[in-house]
Scaffold this motif. Structure first.
Motif, PDB file in Angstrom:
ATOM      1  N   PHE A  11       0.837  -1.133   0.065  1.00  0.00           N
ATOM      2  CA  PHE A  11       0.115   0.081   0.038  1.00  0.00           C
ATOM      3  C   PHE A  11       0.987   1.239  -0.032  1.00  0.00           C
ATOM      4  O   PHE A  11       1.782   1.460   0.666  1.00  0.00           O
ATOM      5  CB  PHE A  11      -0.824   0.083   1.251  1.00  0.00           C
ATOM      6  N   ILE A  12       0.523   2.219  -0.886  1.00  0.00           N
ATOM      7  CA  ILE A  12       1.280   3.284  -0.939  1.00  0.00           C
ATOM      8  C   ILE A  12       0.342   4.443  -1.239  1.00  0.00           C
ATOM      9  O   ILE A  12      -0.520   4.530  -2.314  1.00  0.00           O
ATOM     10  CB  ILE A  12       2.552   3.390  -2.166  1.00  0.00           C
ATOM     11  N   LYS A  13       0.181   5.630  -0.450  1.00  0.00           N
ATOM     12  CA  LYS A  13      -0.378   6.825  -0.914  1.00  0.00           C
ATOM     13  C   LYS A  13       0.629   8.020  -0.504  1.00  0.00           C
ATOM     14  O   LYS A  13       0.946   8.225   0.415  1.00  0.00           O
ATOM     15  CB  LYS A  13      -1.391   6.651   0.282  1.00  0.00           C
ATOM     16  N   LYS A  14       0.762   8.717  -1.699  1.00  0.00           N
ATOM     17  CA  LYS A  14       1.291   9.899  -1.692  1.00  0.00           C
ATOM     18  C   LYS A  14       0.576  11.109  -1.840  1.00  0.00           C
ATOM     19  O   LYS A  14      -0.355  11.029  -2.702  1.00  0.00           O
ATOM     20  CB  LYS A  14       2.371   9.672  -2.886  1.00  0.00           C
ATOM     21  N   SER A  15       0.894  11.980  -1.045  1.00  0.00           N
ATOM     22  CA  SER A  15      -0.079  13.309  -1.351  1.00  0.00           C
ATOM     23  C   SER A  15       0.893  14.519  -0.609  1.00  0.00           C
ATOM     24  O   SER A  15       2.049  14.406  -0.296  1.00  0.00           O
ATOM     25  CB  SER A  15      -1.400  13.211  -0.417  1.00  0.00           C
ATOM     26  N   SER A  16       0.196  15.639  -0.471  1.00  0.00           N
ATOM     27  CA  SER A  16       0.785  16.703   0.453  1.00  0.00           C
ATOM     28  C   SER A  16      -0.259  17.562   1.137  1.00  0.00           C
ATOM     29  O   SER A  16      -1.366  17.369   1.274  1.00  0.00           O
ATOM     30  CB  SER A  16       1.135  17.779  -0.802  1.00  0.00           C
ATOM     31  N   ILE A  17       0.542  17.844   2.304  1.00  0.00           N
ATOM     32  CA  ILE A  17      -0.227  18.716   3.393  1.00  0.00           C
ATOM     33  C   ILE A  17       0.143  20.018   3.487  1.00  0.00           C
ATOM     34  O   ILE A  17       1.443  20.505   3.293  1.00  0.00           O
ATOM     35  CB  ILE A  17      -0.197  18.077   4.743  1.00  0.00           C
TER      36      ILE A  17
END
Length: 96
Positions: A11-17
């Motif tokens: 499982f991999i989830k890339k995002s920005s905050i």
């Protein structure tokens, strides 16, 4: 932020905050041999380098009149809370 071996992840989830005018990248992943998810990010509020295990829970929230789901997590130093929208596969797409 130390990156995992992506071949060993299921499982991999890339995002920005974002906090104020600072934006940082976040990576949520789970290794194939581990039941825990890992959160790796630099906090945009205080600059702390975070990399910790935890559960992956989503919360339903109303945003502009639409129901959306968000993964919620906090910084280990300043306890600032951040959210990443959970995206679902579109209709007709095959789930792997």
């Amino acid at each position: 932020m130390k990156l995992p071996d992506f071949d060993n992840c299921n499982f991999i989830k890339k995002s920005s905050i974002t906090s104020g005018d600072r934006t940082e990248k976040v990576l949520i992943y789970r290794l194939k041999d581990s039941p825990d998810f890992h959160y790796a990010f630099v906090c945009p509020a205080c600059g702390e380098d975070n990399d910790f295990p935890g559960g992956l829970e989503s919360r339903k929230e109303k945003v502009n009149g639409k129901n959306k789901e968000f993964y919620r997590f906090s910084c280990s130093k300043c306890h600032g809370e951040f959210g990443i929208e959970r995206l679902r596969p579109g209709r007709g797409s095959k789930a792997a």
